[in-house]
Design an enzyme around this catalytic site. Structure first.
Site, PDB file in Angstrom:
ATOM      1  N   ASP A  17      39.667  33.366  40.831  1.00 47.64           N
ATOM      2  CA  ASP A  17      39.937  32.667  42.092  1.00 47.64           C
ATOM      3  C   ASP A  17      39.197  33.315  43.249  1.00 47.64           C
ATOM      4  O   ASP A  17      38.760  34.467  43.176  1.00 47.64           O
ATOM      5  CB  ASP A  17      41.434  32.629  42.375  1.00 47.64           C
ATOM      6  CG  ASP A  17      42.050  34.025  42.490  1.00 47.64           C
ATOM      7  OD1 ASP A  17      41.708  34.901  41.660  1.00 47.64           O
ATOM      8  OD2 ASP A  17      42.869  34.252  43.395  1.00 47.64           O
TER       9      ASP A  17
ATOM     10  N   GLU B 174      44.466  36.212  41.717  1.00 45.87           N
ATOM     11  CA  GLU B 174      44.494  37.584  42.226  1.00 45.87           C
ATOM     12  C   GLU B 174      44.742  37.619  43.727  1.00 45.87           C
ATOM     13  O   GLU B 174      45.442  38.496  44.238  1.00 45.87           O
ATOM     14  CB  GLU B 174      43.159  38.268  41.887  1.00 45.87           C
ATOM     15  CG  GLU B 174      43.125  39.769  42.159  1.00 45.87           C
ATOM     16  CD  GLU B 174      42.617  40.132  43.550  1.00 45.87           C
ATOM     17  OE1 GLU B 174      42.630  41.328  43.884  1.00 45.87           O
ATOM     18  OE2 GLU B 174      42.214  39.222  44.313  1.00 45.87           O
TER      19      GLU B 174
END
Length: 488
Positions: free
Chosen positions: A80, A147
């Site tokens: 991400d 994350e």
């Protein structure tokens, strides 16, 4: 769309993979497309590919000939990226790939975050997996999700999935540093409801805007004294209420917990008697604020525009006073510097998001610390501040820090290789960002972990950029590390 200019850069395959990755929308908690992209990539190479119950992707590659007796390594990065854009940039992160360009030694994005955090790490691992001539031990390539907004991918990874003895996390942002520790974090959310009241007759409305701040990573850049749009807006509201009896109709400041807020916009009302001098009387305070931040945030603009329509409802005075006083009192920025590691921020808080409207107030903070007890001390200080102002406070998303291990075997390998390649010692550090190593270590306590990466500036902001020469330096470093993984 893939920017063909990037493919002219060296190492060509790495930049090609980065461009392909950046063509895929990959916001935190919206990783379905990038998960599919990564699984298709691994399958196209004929490698063993799996996805766990939370969405992490694992791709395994056997050792090259002659390295079968070396320790298995885990190469790890997160899929991400932070989605941030400038106010005047027209861009849809849900449908568009990142629009990139080369500016001298830097790769940048047009008005948005670049995604080099952690896209360069992902692209590096992709390049290794696709290689046919790079010597390496057996590899477990772990691509985690989410994350940036909770580390739920790392938290959800179960024990027993990985067999590697060494983990190389490719997610730090200074190419002369080797990280052996990081901060943990916790989300602190304060909220309350209020009963809207009608705007008094004879009121005029204004829109106050704080814009043009640099923003940035709320961990790595928290020590730089960058302007926080929510704190700056609060100063203006505090002064305006005290001097003009201002009332807030709506407030919208900041966006993501892990980004220092760059913008805040408030719609307010004052008595018509102040219509002609409201902006003029705030001008000295605005000038002082701009002077305070002229070095770190020279683009800061604060504007006050009269509106033609007066909002029908506003927040009651008592609730407004509690809000403004609580934000004024709440810690923002560095709380404690580590006494054990030079120049390391130990504990900090980012007042990341403040919204007011339709009977609801919401304040979102991200508190970080490399010391668990200090993290909770600051979180409880924030809790006390907001509860005194009548807010309900919730803690969530807590994750541990990564305790440094200066006696790491893989650290010795990296230090030696770096010195051989650059004739100087690397900086061995702990960072104030949240890395996944601490979380992964809870289920894999015996795994030897290290983190490093190329130079990336302005992460979590539209000023994000990555150095081309640094990526080349990083790539040569990675290739040599793969050759020198210790034997089992």
């Amino acid at each position: 769309m893939i920017n063909s200019n990037l493919e002219s850069l060296a190492p060509q395959e790495l930049w090609k993979n980065f461009a392909a990755l950046n063509a895929v929308p990959r916001a935190s908690k919206k990783e379905e497309r990038v998960i599919a992209f990564m699984m298709d990539f691994g399958k196209s190479l004929g490698l063993e590919v799996s996805k766990d119950q939370v969405g992490n992707v694992l791709i395994k590659k056997s050792a090259t000939i002659g390295m079968e007796d070396c320790k298995t390594i885990v190469l790890q990065s997160h899929l991400d990226m932070v989605h941030q854009k400038n106010n005047d940039t027209v861009f849809d992160f849900d449908t568009q790939g990142i629009d990139m360009f080369i500016d001298g030694d830097w790769v940048k994005a047009n008005g948005t975050t670049l995604g080099a955090d952690n896209g360069i790490g992902v692209a590096t691992i992709m390049t290794i997996l696709a290689s046919t001539d790079l010597p390496h031990p057996a590899i477990e390539a772990l691509f985690t999700i989410d994350e940036e907004t909770g580390m739920t991918g790392a938290m959800g990874l179960q024990a027993g999935v990985l067999s590697g003895e060494i983990l190389l996390n490719l997610d730090t942002e200074e190419d002369n540093e080797i990280d052996i520790g990081c901060a943990g974090g916790i989300d602190v959310t304060a909220s309350k409801t209020y009963k809207e009241e009608a705007s008094p007759s004879g009121a005029v409305a204004f829109e106050i805007s704080v814009k043009g701040l640099n923003g940035g990573h709320s961990g790595i850049e928290i020590h730089k004294g960058l302007g926080n749009a929510n704190k700056i807006m609060n100063r203006l509201l505090f002064k305006s209420y005290d001097q003009f009896g201002l009332q807030i109709a709506s407030l919208n400041g900041g966006s993501l917990r892990n980004a220092i807020p760059r913008e805040s916009v408030a719609v307010v009302i004052v008595s018509s008697e102040y219509e002609n001098n409201f902006a003029e009387d705030l001008a000295p305070l605005i000038s002082n604020i701009q002077l305070e931040f002229k070095t770190v945030d020279p683009g800061l603009t604060i504007s006050i525009e009269k509106l033609t329509t007066v909002p029908a409802q506003v927040i009651p005075v008592v609730d407004q006073e509690q809000l403004i006083q609580a934000i004024y009192a709440a810690q923002n920025g560095v709380y404690r510097v580590s006494p054990d590691f030079e120049d390391l921020v130990e504990t900090s808080n980012n007042i990341a998001r403040v919204t007011v409207g339709k009977g609801n107030i919401n304040i979102q903070c991200l508190t970080r610390s490399s010391v668990e007890s200090s993290k909770m001390d600051l979180a409880q200080s924030l809790q006390a501040t907001f509860e005194l102002a009548g807010f309900k406070v919730v803690f969530s998303g807590s994750y541990p820090g990564w305790t440094p291990n200066p006696n790491s075997d893989i650290l010795d390998v990296l230090k030696r290789i770096y010195k051989e390649q650059h004739q100087e010692e690397p900086a061995v550090v702990a960072c104030h960002a949240g890395l996944e190593c601490g979380i992964l270590g809870t289920n894999y306590p015996e795994m030897d972990m290290i983190s490093f990466g190329p130079t990336i500036l302005g992460a979590h902001s539209p000023a994000e950029r990555v150095s081309v020469s640094s990526v080349q330096k990083f790539w040569e470093f990675v290739k040599q590390i793969l050759k020198e993984i210790p034997k089992k």
